[in-house]
Design an enzyme around this catalytic site. Sequence first.
Site, PDB file in Angstrom:
ATOM      1  N   ASN A   1     -10.310  -0.050   0.280  1.00 50.06           N
ATOM      2  CA  ASN A   1      -8.853   0.003   0.158  1.00 50.06           C
ATOM      3  C   ASN A   1      -8.456  -0.494  -1.238  1.00 50.06           C
ATOM      4  OD1 ASN A   1      -6.101  -0.304   0.342  1.00 50.06           O
ATOM      5  ND2 ASN A   1      -6.121  -1.445   2.266  1.00 50.06           N
TER       6      ASN A   1
ATOM      7  N   CYS B   1       0.805  -1.229   0.000  1.00 49.21           N
ATOM      8  CA  CYS B   1       0.000   0.000   0.000  1.00 49.21           C
ATOM      9  C   CYS B   1       0.837   1.277   0.000  1.00 49.21           C
ATOM     10  CB  CYS B   1      -0.940   0.012   1.202  1.00 49.21           C
ATOM     11  SG  CYS B   1      -2.097  -1.339   1.134  1.00 49.21           S
TER      12      CYS B   1
ATOM     13  N   HIS C   1      -3.334   7.141   2.861  1.00 49.64           N
ATOM     14  CA  HIS C   1      -3.769   5.858   2.307  1.00 49.64           C
ATOM     15  C   HIS C   1      -5.097   5.484   2.990  1.00 49.64           C
ATOM     16  CE1 HIS C   1      -3.979   1.782   1.050  1.00 49.64           C
ATOM     17  NE2 HIS C   1      -3.720   1.282   2.242  1.00 49.64           N
TER      18      HIS C   1
END
Length: 337
Positions: free
Chosen positions: A286, A116, A256
Amino acid sequence: MSKRRAAITGVHGWAPDYILTNKELEKMVDTTDEWITTRTGIKERHILKGEGKGTSDIGTEAVKGLLKKTGTSPDEIDLLICATVTPDMAYPATANIISDKVGIKNAFSFDINAACSGFLYSLVTASQFIETGKYKKVIVVGADKMSAVVDYTDRTTCVLFGDAGGAVLLEPSEDGYGIIDSRLYTDGSGRVHLHQKAGGSVKPASHETVDNREHFVYQEGQAVFKFAVTKMADVSVEIMERNNLTSDDIAWLVPHQANLRIIESTARRMGLDKSKVMINIQKYGNTTNGTIPMCLYEWEDRLKKGDNIVLAAFGGGFTWGSIYLKWAYDGDKFAKK
Ligand code: UT7
């Protein structure tokens, strides 16, 4: 004239049409809209449907839009980096496939896998090629088709992820705009808490690995949460302190989007009001490498030349980091119709 920096001069994002809602997930696994919303902040996520479609198709849409809006010809691009954990195939790089699909022929391209945090790692890598003066136009793509590696019988992970991506154009700026500072970290011991068990060289695909559902995201949520919530805030505060930034100096935090609670905790540690935090996790979940460029894209028309922006991420690996940049243009020049 100040130091040559790499400035973002355009951003474009793309998400597939199909929307998977919490209500639909309630019919697939033992979960509730209430649990997903309160524990993660997610309401829906986009899913790329269609045989033969992969991450490069997401990246291609983002790059095509970016080239068009910035009036850039594919021939002008020197380098394209794609951050992804769901490459079209083990090799060649998805960056190469995107370049081919959009007609980029005079560039070299490669992928970066930092889970990520990949978009931040890629931005920092790309910026080096600009700062040295070697290249003038570099594209960084962050894209993932997470639905390809999510087990839709596992309620602990399938509610979290979605498919999307975005791309930015980086160009040199000598007027004080662009990437000013960055801090990137890795702690490989964290790999035990978040990984994909099979399909790599340690455990190649076999009937057994398929039967054991080992080609999907494996995550020990609580262990990852503990690290993420601490490290993402620590590194964001660190970049503020290193650059003598107060919360008043910062126009936007671009975090994020893994969990709303992690985002809110990071903003609190930075002393930032929620109105300065880009949050779209409710719409996309996500999307791994897609989260940060998708935020920049959705907020683009509110960004002003000179805005101080902090990007922050935490991901599998473990990897984490933050970037401090000065936004280089008034985003409303690309106002969406
Ligand atoms: O982006 C890369 C990095 N990843 C992250 O940053 C993710 C970090 N982790 C998280 O965001 C959170 O840990 C999760 C959202 C994944 C999970 O939230 P949590 O508050 O840590 O829940 P938990 O794993 O501690 O589970 C609590 C309970 C468990 O039940 P018991 O053992 O208390 O009976 C789970 O089985 O919630 C249960 N549970 C669910 N219940 C309904 C887990 N998933 C679900 C679900 N629906 N989807």
